[in-house]
Design an enzyme around this catalytic site. Structure first.
Site, PDB file in Angstrom:
ATOM      1  N   HIS A  13      10.900  -4.623 -22.874  1.00 42.09           N
ATOM      2  CA  HIS A  13      11.390  -5.189 -24.131  1.00 42.09           C
ATOM      3  C   HIS A  13      12.875  -4.856 -24.245  1.00 42.09           C
ATOM      4  CE1 HIS A  13       7.282  -5.411 -26.407  1.00 42.09           C
ATOM      5  NE2 HIS A  13       7.220  -5.920 -25.174  1.00 42.09           N
ATOM      6  N   GLU A  28      14.662  -3.412 -26.454  1.00 36.57           N
ATOM      7  CA  GLU A  28      14.977  -2.050 -26.880  1.00 36.57           C
ATOM      8  C   GLU A  28      14.822  -1.058 -25.741  1.00 36.57           C
ATOM      9  OE1 GLU A  28      12.537  -3.845 -30.383  1.00 36.57           O
ATOM     10  OE2 GLU A  28      12.760  -4.175 -28.233  1.00 36.57           O
ATOM     11  N   CYS A  40       8.388  -3.254 -32.018  1.00 38.70           N
ATOM     12  CA  CYS A  40       6.937  -3.086 -31.968  1.00 38.70           C
ATOM     13  C   CYS A  40       6.619  -1.592 -31.888  1.00 38.70           C
ATOM     14  CB  CYS A  40       6.364  -3.829 -30.757  1.00 38.70           C
ATOM     15  SG  CYS A  40       6.813  -3.076 -29.168  1.00 38.70           S
ATOM     16  N   CYS A  57       8.102   0.160 -28.754  1.00 39.37           N
ATOM     17  CA  CYS A  57       9.550   0.375 -28.854  1.00 39.37           C
ATOM     18  C   CYS A  57       9.892   1.399 -29.930  1.00 39.37           C
ATOM     19  CB  CYS A  57      10.252  -0.954 -29.107  1.00 39.37           C
ATOM     20  SG  CYS A  57      10.126  -2.068 -27.680  1.00 39.37           S
TER      21      CYS A  57
END
Length: 157
Positions: free
Chosen positions: A55, A57, A85, A88
């Site tokens: 992701h 991040e 999420c 993360c």
């Protein structure tokens, strides 16, 4: 950080999101900033990297950790175009990011208040300051347009 700097860093995150979107990844971008300097950059890349943890991040946190030579990132701010999420949010907490600034809310997987709020969990030993809604309209439109285009391709295919 001042408002002009916040806007500038979120615009860099948006540019990264667009870059990821051009590669057919969900367009989310992130930057890690320390002392006014970008030390980490990332965009979503789980499809191209075949990595469910890639992701925006996580990619930006990894980049910052390499740049700074430490897996802990105290004194850093993470700017991300979409509410993180749970995965993360956990990584942000473990990295000791001091401040998180995100654009659009994620009503399906958001872990900063939309579905759950890891940053408000009193049993955790670290809490980042969370600010939401910076360029939310632009961040949300980027995602909406991406998914609308994807649905259009699917319906005509």
């Amino acid at each position: 950080m001042n408002e002009d700097a916040d806007l500038a860093f979120m615009r860099v995150a948006l540019d990264l999101a667009r870059e990821g979107g051009s590669l057919d990844e969900v367009p989310v971008g992130a930057v890690v900033v320390k002392d006014g300097e970008i030390v980490g950059r990332g965009y979503n890349a789980p499809v191209s990297l075949k990595d469910p943890t890639a992701h925006a991040e996580i990619v930006a946190l990894r980049d910052a950790a390499c740049h700074l030579g430490n897996y802990r990132l105290p004194g850093c701010t993470l700017y991300v175009t979409l509410e993180p999420c749970t995965m993360c949010a956990g990584a942000i907490i473990h990295a000791r990011i001091g401040r998180l600034v995100f654009g659009a809310r994620d009503p399906k997987t958001g872990a900063c208040g939309s579905v759950t709020n890891l940053f408000a969990e009193p049993r955790l030993n670290f809490h980042a300051t969370v600010e939401e809604g910076l360029l939310a309209g632009e961040c949300g439109a980027l995602l909406s347009n991406f998914f609308a285009a994807r649905r259009g391709r699917t319906e005509t295919a």
